[in-house]
Write a protein that holds these residues in place. Structure first.
Motif, PDB file in Angstrom:
ATOM      1  N   GLY A  71       0.852  -1.177   0.000  1.00 26.05           N
ATOM      2  CA  GLY A  71       0.000   0.000   0.000  1.00 26.05           C
ATOM      3  C   GLY A  71       0.889   1.228   0.000  1.00 26.05           C
ATOM      4  O   GLY A  71       2.050   1.162   0.416  1.00 26.05           O
ATOM      5  N   VAL A  72       0.344   2.363  -0.475  1.00 23.80           N
ATOM      6  CA  VAL A  72       1.128   3.592  -0.560  1.00 23.80           C
ATOM      7  C   VAL A  72       0.398   4.746   0.108  1.00 23.80           C
ATOM      8  O   VAL A  72      -0.786   4.979  -0.138  1.00 23.80           O
ATOM      9  CB  VAL A  72       1.423   3.978  -2.028  1.00 23.80           C
ATOM     10  CG1 VAL A  72       2.161   5.307  -2.108  1.00 23.80           C
ATOM     11  CG2 VAL A  72       2.224   2.892  -2.714  1.00 23.80           C
ATOM     12  N   ASN A 109       1.900  14.950  -5.312  1.00 25.08           N
ATOM     13  CA  ASN A 109       1.973  13.583  -4.813  1.00 25.08           C
ATOM     14  C   ASN A 109       2.633  12.614  -5.786  1.00 25.08           C
ATOM     15  O   ASN A 109       2.410  11.407  -5.724  1.00 25.08           O
ATOM     16  CB  ASN A 109       0.575  13.085  -4.430  1.00 25.08           C
ATOM     17  CG  ASN A 109       0.481  12.799  -2.961  1.00 25.08           C
ATOM     18  OD1 ASN A 109       1.217  11.969  -2.451  1.00 25.08           O
ATOM     19  ND2 ASN A 109      -0.413  13.474  -2.283  1.00 25.08           N
ATOM     20  N   GLY A 165       4.891   9.359  -4.388  1.00 24.73           N
ATOM     21  CA  GLY A 165       4.201   8.109  -4.077  1.00 24.73           C
ATOM     22  C   GLY A 165       3.803   7.342  -5.321  1.00 24.73           C
ATOM     23  O   GLY A 165       3.853   6.111  -5.357  1.00 24.73           O
ATOM     24  N   GLU A 166       3.406   8.080  -6.354  1.00 21.75           N
ATOM     25  CA  GLU A 166       3.034   7.431  -7.612  1.00 21.75           C
ATOM     26  C   GLU A 166       4.243   6.766  -8.270  1.00 21.75           C
ATOM     27  O   GLU A 166       4.139   5.648  -8.781  1.00 21.75           O
ATOM     28  CB  GLU A 166       2.400   8.453  -8.559  1.00 21.75           C
ATOM     29  CG  GLU A 166       1.061   8.961  -8.060  1.00 21.75           C
ATOM     30  CD  GLU A 166       0.548  10.157  -8.845  1.00 21.75           C
ATOM     31  OE1 GLU A 166       1.268  10.639  -9.753  1.00 21.75           O
ATOM     32  OE2 GLU A 166      -0.565  10.618  -8.535  1.00 21.75           O
ATOM     33  N   ALA A 191       5.011   3.552  -6.429  1.00 19.37           N
ATOM     34  CA  ALA A 191       4.079   2.487  -6.800  1.00 19.37           C
ATOM     35  C   ALA A 191       4.399   1.940  -8.186  1.00 19.37           C
ATOM     36  O   ALA A 191       4.387   0.719  -8.397  1.00 19.37           O
ATOM     37  CB  ALA A 191       2.644   3.009  -6.747  1.00 19.37           C
ATOM     38  N   GLN A 220      -0.237  -3.370  -5.952  1.00 21.35           N
ATOM     39  CA  GLN A 220      -0.696  -2.354  -5.009  1.00 21.35           C
ATOM     40  C   GLN A 220      -2.128  -2.682  -4.603  1.00 21.35           C
ATOM     41  O   GLN A 220      -2.967  -2.995  -5.441  1.00 21.35           O
ATOM     42  CB  GLN A 220      -0.627  -0.972  -5.643  1.00 21.35           C
ATOM     43  CG  GLN A 220      -0.992   0.139  -4.678  1.00 21.35           C
ATOM     44  CD  GLN A 220      -0.796   1.524  -5.276  1.00 21.35           C
ATOM     45  OE1 GLN A 220      -0.311   1.670  -6.400  1.00 21.35           O
ATOM     46  NE2 GLN A 220      -1.169   2.530  -4.524  1.00 21.35           N
ATOM     47  N   GLU A 277      -6.542   1.779  -0.998  1.00 18.31           N
ATOM     48  CA  GLU A 277      -6.543   3.134  -1.543  1.00 18.31           C
ATOM     49  C   GLU A 277      -5.130   3.715  -1.524  1.00 18.31           C
ATOM     50  O   GLU A 277      -4.413   3.575  -0.538  1.00 18.31           O
ATOM     51  CB  GLU A 277      -7.460   4.021  -0.691  1.00 18.31           C
ATOM     52  CG  GLU A 277      -7.460   5.469  -1.105  1.00 18.31           C
ATOM     53  CD  GLU A 277      -8.167   6.375  -0.118  1.00 18.31           C
ATOM     54  OE1 GLU A 277      -8.090   7.598  -0.299  1.00 18.31           O
ATOM     55  OE2 GLU A 277      -8.766   5.872   0.845  1.00 18.31           O
ATOM     56  N   HIS A 278      -4.751   4.361  -2.611  1.00 18.40           N
ATOM     57  CA  HIS A 278      -3.478   5.081  -2.644  1.00 18.40           C
ATOM     58  C   HIS A 278      -3.745   6.411  -1.951  1.00 18.40           C
ATOM     59  O   HIS A 278      -4.391   7.294  -2.509  1.00 18.40           O
ATOM     60  CB  HIS A 278      -3.036   5.298  -4.095  1.00 18.40           C
ATOM     61  CG  HIS A 278      -1.711   5.966  -4.227  1.00 18.40           C
ATOM     62  ND1 HIS A 278      -0.687   5.425  -4.947  1.00 18.40           N
ATOM     63  CD2 HIS A 278      -1.241   7.135  -3.729  1.00 18.40           C
ATOM     64  CE1 HIS A 278       0.366   6.237  -4.897  1.00 18.40           C
ATOM     65  NE2 HIS A 278       0.042   7.275  -4.168  1.00 18.40           N
ATOM     66  N   ARG A 335      -3.283  10.070  -0.613  1.00 16.90           N
ATOM     67  CA  ARG A 335      -2.575  11.251  -1.124  1.00 16.90           C
ATOM     68  C   ARG A 335      -2.798  12.401  -0.158  1.00 16.90           C
ATOM     69  O   ARG A 335      -3.792  13.118  -0.249  1.00 16.90           O
ATOM     70  CB  ARG A 335      -3.070  11.596  -2.524  1.00 16.90           C
ATOM     71  CG  ARG A 335      -2.633  10.597  -3.575  1.00 16.90           C
ATOM     72  CD  ARG A 335      -3.261  10.899  -4.939  1.00 16.90           C
ATOM     73  NE  ARG A 335      -2.705  10.055  -5.982  1.00 16.90           N
ATOM     74  CZ  ARG A 335      -3.095   8.825  -6.241  1.00 16.90           C
ATOM     75  NH1 ARG A 335      -4.040   8.275  -5.512  1.00 16.90           N
ATOM     76  NH2 ARG A 335      -2.537   8.126  -7.211  1.00 16.90           N
TER      77      ARG A 335
END
Length: 150
Positions: A85-86, A99, A102-103, A106, A116, A119-120, A122
């Motif tokens: 998860g991120v 953001n 983080g992307e 991933a 992944q 929920e990502h 942000r």
């Protein structure tokens, strides 16, 4: 199942967030590592990984995450079976690069076969929300099988 939290930071906020996530999941086997001290070769598909990553400069990885992801790029390990998860951190005033750290994290993990989940998150530093509070709420929603109740 062990939960491994990896954080990459520029100014230290990601570390605070990682500790908040660890506190939220403290009833379980949780370890927190600075990405500068973690070798991608130590990524275990049997562990659940949480990546906490800020965004730096023009939508780049923070200095604290660069060595980890450079090593990941160089070795391209097979991460089939690894789930993660991120929780990304950024500031929406930067528009398209908001953001992005983080992307990128991933994307690099999924390129190696990892999946992944959840929920990502942000986080937006332009809001009044404290990142640690958002992180605790987010951690409660993670679909980690060993942590889910029936």
């Amino acid at each position: 199942m062990r939960v491994v939290i990896l954080f990459g930071s520029e100014l230290g906020t990601s570390e605070l967030v990682a500790e908040s996530v660890a506190d939220e999941l403290s009833a379980h086997d949780v370890s927190v590592f600075d990405m500068t001290d973690f070798d991608p070769g130590d990524l275990e598909p049997t562990d659940f990984h949480i990546v906490v990553c800020s965004t730096s400069g023009d939508g780049e990885l923070p200095t604290g995450a660069e060595p980890f992801f450079n090593a990941l790029d160089a070795t391209q390990p097979d991460l089939t079976g690894l789930r993660f998860g991120v929780f990304g951190l950024g500031d929406s005033i930067y528009g398209d690069t908001y953001n992005r750290g983080g992307e990128i994290a991933a994307e690099k993990l999924t390129e190696c076969g990892a999946v992944q989940v959840g929920e990502h998150a942000r986080y937006d530093s332009s809001t009044e929300v404290r990142p640690q509070e958002m992180a605790r709420e987010w951690a409660r929603t993670l679909p980690i099988p060993a942590l889910m109740t029936t």
